[in-house]
Design a protein around this motif. Sequence first.
Motif, PDB file in Angstrom:
ATOM      1  N   PHE A 223       6.390  16.971  15.639  1.00 53.53           N
ATOM      2  CA  PHE A 223       6.490  15.947  15.988  1.00 53.53           C
ATOM      3  C   PHE A 223       5.722  14.703  15.351  1.00 53.53           C
ATOM      4  N   ALA A 224       4.118  15.253  16.516  1.00 52.06           N
ATOM      5  CA  ALA A 224       3.113  14.918  16.168  1.00 52.06           C
ATOM      6  C   ALA A 224       2.337  14.522  14.866  1.00 52.06           C
ATOM      7  N   ILE A 225       2.636  16.066  14.349  1.00 50.04           N
ATOM      8  CA  ILE A 225       2.246  15.385  12.335  1.00 50.04           C
ATOM      9  C   ILE A 225       3.025  14.850  11.973  1.00 50.04           C
ATOM     10  N   ALA A 226       4.776  14.862  12.453  1.00 48.75           N
ATOM     11  CA  ALA A 226       5.970  14.015  11.156  1.00 48.75           C
ATOM     12  C   ALA A 226       5.364  12.491  11.482  1.00 48.75           C
ATOM     13  N   MET A 227       4.598  11.763  12.896  1.00 48.13           N
ATOM     14  CA  MET A 227       4.627  10.915  12.968  1.00 48.13           C
ATOM     15  C   MET A 227       3.598  10.541  12.251  1.00 48.13           C
ATOM     16  N   VAL A 228       2.316  11.442  12.804  1.00 45.51           N
ATOM     17  CA  VAL A 228       1.475  10.551  11.191  1.00 45.51           C
ATOM     18  C   VAL A 228       1.672  10.593   9.770  1.00 45.51           C
ATOM     19  N   LEU A 229       2.057  11.500   9.482  1.00 46.39           N
ATOM     20  CA  LEU A 229       3.103  11.315   8.152  1.00 46.39           C
ATOM     21  C   LEU A 229       3.653  10.436   7.528  1.00 46.39           C
ATOM     22  N   PHE A 230       4.464  10.283   8.733  1.00 49.20           N
ATOM     23  CA  PHE A 230       5.913   9.366   9.035  1.00 49.20           C
ATOM     24  C   PHE A 230       4.971   7.755   8.519  1.00 49.20           C
ATOM     25  N   LEU A 231       3.995   7.485   9.155  1.00 47.17           N
ATOM     26  CA  LEU A 231       3.152   6.311   9.430  1.00 47.17           C
ATOM     27  C   LEU A 231       2.119   6.273   8.255  1.00 47.17           C
ATOM     28  N   THR A 232       2.050   7.321   7.193  1.00 55.95           N
ATOM     29  CA  THR A 232       1.063   7.190   6.264  1.00 55.95           C
ATOM     30  C   THR A 232       2.153   7.219   4.316  1.00 55.95           C
ATOM     31  N   ALA A 233       3.343   7.808   5.093  1.00 54.97           N
ATOM     32  CA  ALA A 233       4.182   7.443   4.161  1.00 54.97           C
ATOM     33  C   ALA A 233       4.544   5.829   3.654  1.00 54.97           C
ATOM     34  N   SER A 234       4.832   5.655   5.531  1.00 52.40           N
ATOM     35  CA  SER A 234       5.309   4.372   5.469  1.00 52.40           C
ATOM     36  C   SER A 234       3.805   2.653   4.703  1.00 52.40           C
ATOM     37  N   ILE A 235       2.945   3.067   4.790  1.00 49.44           N
ATOM     38  CA  ILE A 235       1.800   2.328   4.579  1.00 49.44           C
ATOM     39  C   ILE A 235       1.401   2.985   3.499  1.00 49.44           C
ATOM     40  N   LEU A 236       2.037   3.890   2.233  1.00 46.17           N
ATOM     41  CA  LEU A 236       2.045   4.231   0.887  1.00 46.17           C
ATOM     42  C   LEU A 236       2.892   3.282  -0.001  1.00 46.17           C
ATOM     43  N   LEU A 237       4.242   3.065   1.099  1.00 49.72           N
ATOM     44  CA  LEU A 237       5.241   2.434   0.359  1.00 49.72           C
ATOM     45  C   LEU A 237       5.306   0.990   0.457  1.00 49.72           C
ATOM     46  N   VAL A 238       4.460   0.027   1.602  1.00 43.64           N
ATOM     47  CA  VAL A 238       3.988  -1.203   1.487  1.00 43.64           C
ATOM     48  C   VAL A 238       3.230  -1.591   0.604  1.00 43.64           C
ATOM     49  N   VAL A 239       1.950  -0.399   0.358  1.00 40.73           N
ATOM     50  CA  VAL A 239       1.432  -1.074  -0.926  1.00 40.73           C
ATOM     51  C   VAL A 239       1.656  -0.816  -2.165  1.00 40.73           C
ATOM     52  N   LEU A 240       3.022   0.226  -2.072  1.00 41.69           N
ATOM     53  CA  LEU A 240       3.788   0.270  -3.403  1.00 41.69           C
ATOM     54  C   LEU A 240       4.896  -0.622  -4.321  1.00 41.69           C
ATOM     55  N   LYS A 241       5.199  -1.277  -2.607  1.00 44.24           N
ATOM     56  CA  LYS A 241       5.643  -2.698  -3.114  1.00 44.24           C
ATOM     57  C   LYS A 241       4.769  -3.639  -3.239  1.00 44.24           C
ATOM     58  N   LYS A 242       4.529  -3.803  -3.454  1.00 41.80           N
ATOM     59  CA  LYS A 242       3.362  -4.983  -3.320  1.00 41.80           C
ATOM     60  C   LYS A 242       2.777  -4.804  -4.902  1.00 41.80           C
ATOM     61  N   GLU A 243       2.119  -3.723  -5.399  1.00 42.74           N
ATOM     62  CA  GLU A 243       2.317  -3.019  -6.952  1.00 42.74           C
ATOM     63  C   GLU A 243       3.290  -3.044  -7.929  1.00 42.74           C
ATOM     64  N   LEU A 244       4.602  -3.266  -7.542  1.00 42.46           N
ATOM     65  CA  LEU A 244       5.630  -2.986  -8.471  1.00 42.46           C
ATOM     66  C   LEU A 244       6.282  -4.673  -8.500  1.00 42.46           C
ATOM     67  N   PRO A 245       6.802  -4.922  -9.538  1.00 41.61           N
ATOM     68  CA  PRO A 245       7.315  -6.246  -9.967  1.00 41.61           C
ATOM     69  C   PRO A 245       8.808  -6.723  -8.870  1.00 41.61           C
ATOM     70  N   GLN A 246       8.812  -6.997  -8.359  1.00 39.44           N
ATOM     71  CA  GLN A 246      10.272  -8.064  -7.601  1.00 39.44           C
ATOM     72  C   GLN A 246      11.209  -8.639  -7.880  1.00 39.44           C
ATOM     73  N   LYS A 247      12.431  -7.935  -7.664  1.00 36.42           N
ATOM     74  CA  LYS A 247      13.179  -8.946  -9.010  1.00 36.42           C
ATOM     75  C   LYS A 247      14.296 -10.223  -7.480  1.00 36.42           C
ATOM     76  N   ARG A 248      14.271 -10.885  -8.311  1.00 42.60           N
ATOM     77  CA  ARG A 248      15.133 -12.300  -6.924  1.00 42.60           C
ATOM     78  C   ARG A 248      16.476 -11.503  -6.704  1.00 42.60           C
ATOM     79  N   ILE A 249      16.828 -11.212  -5.604  1.00 42.76           N
ATOM     80  CA  ILE A 249      18.654 -10.710  -6.045  1.00 42.76           C
ATOM     81  C   ILE A 249      18.960 -12.949  -5.368  1.00 42.76           C
ATOM     82  N   ARG A 250      19.469 -13.380  -6.071  1.00 45.93           N
ATOM     83  CA  ARG A 250      20.708 -14.694  -5.267  1.00 45.93           C
ATOM     84  C   ARG A 250      21.592 -14.427  -4.542  1.00 45.93           C
TER      85      ARG A 250
END
Length: 178
Positions: free
Chosen positions: A59-86
């Motif tokens: 569970f400790a390893i999973a927590m560290v990997l989860f936090l790492t993946a979350s950070i990578l997803l936030v960085v990736l979201k900033k890099e991808l173009p965002q489409k506005r949904i009306r």
Amino acid sequence: FMPVNDSLAMSLAEDEKGGTSLGFFKRFNDLGAMLAGTTIFIGFRAKVFSFTTSIIVPFAIAMVLFLTASILLVVLKKELPQKRIRNKRMVFRKEYVPYYLATFAFGCQKRIRIVFGPWVLIELFSRGADTIALLTLVSRLVSSFIAPRFGKFVDRRGLKVTMRTESAYMIAIFIAEG
């Protein structure tokens, strides 16, 4: 991560190759799960991991990997173009009913597999985390070969045939589980 995974794969896909891209990314998802399953299997069999210690290492390893993946997803979201949904409200259309039904069946089947399958193995058959990890490893190994082929099938045959095939598969799974 489950709902983000497919939309991420589709946003990175080339035109008319959405199914192939989904299959390609599913293979890497399966390989990651196989690595985790192997680690859990070996860790519990070698008595490196245990549920009786004050710090449960998996569970400790999973927590560290989860936090790492979350950070990578936030960085990736900033890099991808965002489409506005009306319009953010839910839209129901008659022509999408087969999709809704297949998605509902897939959700039910996934719930059975994720929640009740391990419960049956642990409580009724007295199996441990190593057995569940081994079963995960085998199922993901099979999936890593099937997913890319199914993705190409989606691109070749189209969504209508794919939805019918998926529905038949779900019915077969429910009958087998029943």
